[in-house]
Scaffold this active site. Structure first.
Site, PDB file in Angstrom:
ATOM      1  N   CYS A   1       1.819  15.923  45.653  1.00  0.00           N
ATOM      2  CA  CYS A   1       1.152  16.803  44.689  1.00  0.00           C
ATOM      3  C   CYS A   1      -0.238  17.231  45.142  1.00  0.00           C
ATOM      4  O   CYS A   1      -0.848  18.086  44.502  1.00  0.00           O
ATOM      5  CB  CYS A   1       1.070  16.122  43.319  1.00  0.00           C
ATOM      6  SG  CYS A   1      -0.113  14.772  43.284  1.00  0.00           S
TER       7      CYS A   1
ATOM      8  N   CYS B   1      -2.297  13.049  48.145  1.00  0.00           N
ATOM      9  CA  CYS B   1      -0.877  12.733  47.993  1.00  0.00           C
ATOM     10  C   CYS B   1      -0.022  13.764  48.735  1.00  0.00           C
ATOM     11  O   CYS B   1      -0.273  14.965  48.668  1.00  0.00           O
ATOM     12  CB  CYS B   1      -0.553  12.734  46.513  1.00  0.00           C
ATOM     13  SG  CYS B   1       1.187  12.485  46.150  1.00  0.00           S
TER      14      CYS B   1
ATOM     15  N   CYS C   1      -0.749   7.421  42.983  1.00  0.00           N
ATOM     16  CA  CYS C   1      -1.182   8.778  42.668  1.00  0.00           C
ATOM     17  C   CYS C   1      -0.806   9.071  41.222  1.00  0.00           C
ATOM     18  O   CYS C   1       0.135   8.487  40.677  1.00  0.00           O
ATOM     19  CB  CYS C   1      -0.497   9.772  43.605  1.00  0.00           C
ATOM     20  SG  CYS C   1      -0.843  11.496  43.178  1.00  0.00           S
TER      21      CYS C   1
ATOM     22  N   CYS D   1       0.725  11.436  40.081  1.00  0.00           N
ATOM     23  CA  CYS D   1       2.068  12.012  39.943  1.00  0.00           C
ATOM     24  C   CYS D   1       3.141  10.922  39.851  1.00  0.00           C
ATOM     25  O   CYS D   1       4.313  11.215  39.610  1.00  0.00           O
ATOM     26  CB  CYS D   1       2.388  12.955  41.103  1.00  0.00           C
ATOM     27  SG  CYS D   1       2.691  12.109  42.668  1.00  0.00           S
TER      28      CYS D   1
ATOM     29  N   ASP E   1      -5.018  21.815  71.475  1.00  0.00           N
ATOM     30  CA  ASP E   1      -6.129  21.743  70.530  1.00  0.00           C
ATOM     31  C   ASP E   1      -6.667  20.314  70.538  1.00  0.00           C
ATOM     32  O   ASP E   1      -6.004  19.388  70.073  1.00  0.00           O
ATOM     33  CB  ASP E   1      -5.612  22.124  69.139  1.00  0.00           C
ATOM     34  CG  ASP E   1      -6.668  21.968  68.063  1.00  0.00           C
ATOM     35  OD1 ASP E   1      -7.768  21.441  68.349  1.00  0.00           O
ATOM     36  OD2 ASP E   1      -6.400  22.366  66.918  1.00  0.00           O
TER      37      ASP E   1
HETATM   38 ZN   LIG Z   1       0.867  12.742  43.927  1.00  0.00          ZN
END
Ligand SMILES: [Zn+2]
Length: 421
Positions: free
Chosen positions: A214, A211, A227, A229, A346
């Site tokens: 979070c 996520c 998620c 959260c 890169d």
């Molecule tokens: Zn989350």
């Protein structure tokens, strides 16, 4: 949910720009004309740089009295902006950075080039959206997707998401059109007071396993994702369903695209949703998109060294994921990889591209960083030859069609050598 007015005259006083801006624009136009005339380049970016030096607030002044749409995201910016431009053109002239120069100098150049255009459709590098949007106050921001790209320059993708989220939160009057199947793009767009969600699909989720808010794992269940959260896929306002985009009111845009691939259908659905906000009928928008055959040289079919060649651009894992299915299963593939600043020096992303699917067909590793690519192809078990010059690489193949896939500056070099055919 159409916007209040196609041309947001009420939001901006219709006054002439300050003298300083007028002088900056006049000198920028003159410099661009000289640069074009001497063959020193397209000229626009030079003009943009001059205008910015003379008037630090030139972006804001040039954006006044226009309906501005910004397009951002990791992949598809140039194509989607080109699609939106094509759709809006019947309404009036459109200022656009068609060449993909998507940092402030390029944006200024596009606005300077068409000072009287009532519309501006500008693709913007993800890292510049906050600053540019604060100045231009766009009617609409299109947020396509977010994944890894140029790790050394753009930065870590979740940091990019946080920056975009803060930018979106500062634009209460801007409608934000975002792909709700992309958890990172959704997290950023969720900060908008006026989100428009498009279920445009996506095949690359490796950068959104965690996520953006979070860090916990995202749970995927069919098209839905959530998620712990609380961040979760919102209900879409538009759905890409095969070859059509349909909104929640049942309005349908048939997408008879000439551009290949699932990613372009997704770009088209995003463009239709944004155009609908500006009052364009979705079916009419879809019909306009069917007229596009190439975008700034991408998907172009050309002749190089006597071979019919299709030229494709892929510059990061997500872009490659969409490009590999376009390559068919027979023609030789020339892959040109550079590692200049505009590409990102890169090239570790090469290890995230499933080149294994190219086993069994002729492959040439080309470009200034062909050695890095060759190592990757070896580990993928893909027999190949190495030839740094992509045009010579094509010339060395047996007669017949060739697929040529290049990353950013390698692609641009090919455009500059179009006379080599
Ligand atoms: Zn989350």
């Amino acid at each position: 949910m159409p916007l209040d007015s196609p041309v947001q005259a009420e939001r901006r006083a219709r006054t002439a720009p300050p003298r300083r801006t007028r002088v900056a624009v006049a000198l920028a136009r003159a410099a661009a004309a000289v640069s074009r005339g001497t063959g020193a380049g397209a000229g626009g970016v030079v003009g943009g740089r001059i205008a910015a030096a003379l008037d630090p607030d030139v972006v804001r002044h040039l954006g006044r009295d226009r309906t501005v749409v910004l397009v951002t995201g990791t992949n598809g910016k140039t194509t989607t902006a080109s699609m939106l431009t094509r759709v809006l053109e019947p309404l009036g002239p459109v200022a656009a950075n068609r060449d993909g120069a998507n940092m402030p100098d390029g944006l200024i150049a596009a606005l300077v080039d068409r000072p009287d255009a009532p519309f501006a459709v500008l693709e913007v590098d993800e890292n510049y959206v906050a600053d540019v949007a604060q100045r231009l106050r766009p009617a609409c921001l299109v947020l396509l997707n977010l994944s890894r790209d140029q790790l050394d320059r753009v930065g870590e993708v979740r940091a990019v998401e946080r920056g975009l989220r803060a930018a979106v939160a500062g634009l209460p009057g801007t409608a934000v059109v975002a792909n709700c199947d992309d958890p990172l793009a959704t997290s950023a767009a969720m900060a908008s007071a006026r989100p428009v969600w498009v279920s445009a699909g996506g095949s690359w989720t490796a950068d959104a396993l965690a996520c953006g808010r979070c860090g916990r794992p995202i749970q995927h269940d069919g098209p839905a994702w959530r998620c712990r959260c609380g961040l979760a896929r919102p209900r879409p306002d538009w759905v890409l369903a095969g070859d059509r985009a349909v909104d929640s009111a049942g309005r349908t845009a048939p997408l008879a695209l000439q551009l290949p691939g699932r990613a372009n259908a997704a770009n088209a659905a995003m463009a239709v949703a944004a155009a609908a906000l500006l009052g364009v009928d979705p079916a009419a928008a879809g019909a306009r998109l069917a007229t596009i055959t190439e975008v700034a040289g991408r998907y172009r079919r050309t002749t190089l060294a006597g071979h019919p060649v299709r030229v494709l651009l892929a510059k990061n894992p997500a872009g490659w994921r969409e490009t590999l299915p376009l390559l068919g299963d027979r023609s030789p593939v020339v892959i040109a990889v550079n590692g200049r600043e505009a590409d990102g020096r890169d090239l570790s992303w090469l290890w995230d591209v499933p080149f294994e699917v190219l086993r069994g067909r002729p492959v040439v590793a080309a470009g200034e960083r062909s050695a890095d690519l060759a190592v990757r192809l070896t580990y993928a078990g893909v027999p190949h030859v190495r030839c740094a010059d992509p045009v010579r690489a094509v010339a060395g193949l047996p007669p017949g069609p060739v697929e040529l896939v290049a990353n950013y500056t390698a692609f641009r070099q090919l455009g500059q050598r179009s006379g080599d055919g």
